[in-house]
Design an enzyme around this catalytic site. Structure first.
Site, PDB file in Angstrom:
ATOM      1  N   LYS A  11       0.819  -1.213   0.000  1.00 44.23           N
ATOM      2  CA  LYS A  11       0.000   0.000   0.000  1.00 44.23           C
ATOM      3  C   LYS A  11       0.854   1.264   0.000  1.00 44.23           C
ATOM      4  O   LYS A  11       0.372   2.348  -0.268  1.00 44.23           O
ATOM      5  CB  LYS A  11      -0.934  -0.006   1.203  1.00 44.23           C
ATOM      6  N   ARG A  12       2.119   1.134   0.316  1.00 49.18           N
ATOM      7  CA  ARG A  12       2.982   2.302   0.309  1.00 49.18           C
ATOM      8  C   ARG A  12       3.212   2.795  -1.120  1.00 49.18           C
ATOM      9  O   ARG A  12       3.535   3.929  -1.354  1.00 49.18           O
ATOM     10  CB  ARG A  12       4.324   1.976   0.967  1.00 49.18           C
TER      11      ARG A  12
END
Ligand code: GLU
Length: 473
Positions: free
Chosen positions: A265-266
């Site tokens: 998700k980064r």
């Protein structure tokens, strides 16, 4: 009947990995004869990570990709196998956990978080992998049950020794063996009486009559616990995991960045919304995702329907799902070129719905012709604007002179054809010994773009001259 599922947690924006799993599961269901069911289960028992509205976003994404499910919390029908939202089944998990305790397959654990923390630190110091040290495993069951009425506790599954190796069959990877003494006495019911993933996933896959568990490879190490839980419940007993029993586990590779790290998700482009914002087409993304795990027999560009029809789950690659945006962009361009103008216009109108300039352009007479040209140069819908809407350039004096000559040459043209425009452009360049990119800059504000003679022909003499006048003011 084949019944497969994805089980996303509503913990944020939909991840492209969820779509990857959805695509494979969808293809398994729709390729089966008779056609199977594709189910969406919402795993929302981790209340600390729960995000309001995330479930709706998952459905929105599935609809956008045309991977709409057959059963889910939003698609309930008489006699189905719901609830499909785990938070609506808490009592069922509690009963099942209790059943395991009553049958000696699970036990109450009263160790406090502080004690567990000390235990973990000690194990780390000793270089051991952290595991519950089984302090509460042999408490007297009656006394433990009395304590459980008053004291905070969790319920752990009892990993039963006997036979050192547990073997599971994975349809992609073949047989995988696990040493039983390395399997942790997993918490199955937390102190707040919410189930953990491990209990809920087994109960749900059983209740929902799932025939094939197809999920990411990060779940391989959890599978032995699930296999044991099935055995404890007496569901699909020892042959669990073998193809013979009809229960197939299939672990698909994780999506990775080109450097091999997990697409987490980064990374901006892990979110489905990012692709939408960048002007990717859902069908191109699906094509790309499918190509990561599957060699389509008839070439690189194919549709969801082609994929479903030709799908063979035994041919899924077990490794190598590296995400290459350049390749995806290329595929997106190919899909744009495959669209008829009407469909492309609808896609553009939707993509640019808040951009009045583009909407106006799409309504103009010349837009269809320009679309033909633009299609040849576009990789994403986002490329469209720079191709069709000029911007005012900052011209140097020298460039202004070029513009002046160009104007003169253009005004002399009687029959406004691309051939005539091209020769006027050539003549201008010759006089000034300039490069073609200057003309792009003058006519569009950009250094490159649609073939100029063609697009100026479509624009018409009057508008073309007006545009060049404006840009050289
Ligand atoms: N909730 C899990 C996830 O988010 C599901 C794993 C599974 O498919 O068993 O990936």
């Amino acid at each position: 009947m084949v019944r497969v599922r994805i089980a996303p947690s509503p913990t944020g924006y939909p991840h492209i990995g969820t779509i990857f799993q959805a695509l494979i599961n969808y293809a398994i269901a729709k390729n089966a004869k008779p056609q199977g069911k594709f189910i969406v289960r919402i795993e929302d028992t981790d209340r600390t990570r729960f995000v309001e509205g995330a479930e709706e976003k998952i459905y929105e994404a599935l609809d956008w990709f045309n991977l709409t499910e057959d059963e889910s919390p939003r698609r309930r029908r008489e006699g189905d196998y719901g609830p499909y939202r785990q938070s609506e089944k808490l009592e069922i998990y509690q009963e099942r956990a209790q059943w395991l305790v009553d049958h000696g397959k699970a036990y109450y654990c009263f160790c406090t978080p502080e004690e567990l923390d000390t235990m973990r630190k000690k194990q780390q110091l000793e270089g051991k992998s952290p595991m519950y040290n089984r302090t509460c495993r042999d408490l007297d069951p009656k006394k433990a049950a009395e304590r459980a009425k008053k004291e905070p506790h969790v319920i752990r599954m009892r990993i039963i020794y006997g036979g050192a190796i547990l073997k599971i069959h994975d349809d992609i990877r073949g047989d995988i063996e696990f040493k039983k003494d390395l399997i942790d006495d997993q918490v199955i019911l937390k102190s707040d009486e919410f189930p953990t993933y491990h209990l809920a996933v087994v109960v749900d896959d059983h209740d929902m009559k799932i025939t094939h568990v197809v999920r990411g490879e990060e779940w391989i190490s959890s599978t032995p616990k699930h296999v044991l839980l099935y055995q404890y419940f007496g569901w699909n007993p020892p042959s669990f995991g073998s193809v013979k029993s009809g229960f197939v586990v299939l672990h698909t590779p994780l999506l990775r960045n080109p450097d091999g790290s997990k697409l987490s998700k980064r990374h901006g482009h892990a979110a489905v919304s990012w692709y939408k914002e960048q002007g990717f087409l859902p069908e191109a993304i699906l094509n790309y995702l499918a190509s990561l795990v599957y060699n389509y027999p008839k070439g690189e560009i194919f549709s969801l329907g082609d994929f479903v029809d030709s799908f063979d789950r035994t041919k899924i690659h077990s490794v190598g799902a590296r995400f290459d945006l350049t390749k995806l962009k290329w595929m997106n361009g190919e899909h744009i070129r495959m669209m008829d103008n009407k469909t492309l216009k609808i896609a553009l109108a939707d993509f640019y719905k808040d951009d009045l300039e583009i909407i106006k352009f799409l309504e103009s007479e010349e837009s269809l012709k320009i679309l033909d040209l633009a299609k040849t140069r576009m990789k994403t819908l986002k490329d469209f604007k720079n191709l069709v809407i000029p911007t005012k350039p900052e011209l140097s004096n020298e460039e202004k002179n070029v513009a002046k000559t160009l104007l003169e040459n253009f005004s002399k043209i009687d029959s406004w054809t691309k051939e005539a425009i091209l020769s006027a452009m050539r003549e201008t360049l010759n006089v000034h010994k300039a490069k073609g990119s200057v003309l792009y800059k003058i006519a569009t504000g950009y250094e490159s773009g649609l073939p100029l003679p063609d697009s100026l022909e479509i624009l018409g003499k009057e508008k073309a001259i007006e545009r060049i006048k404006k840009s050289s003011e």
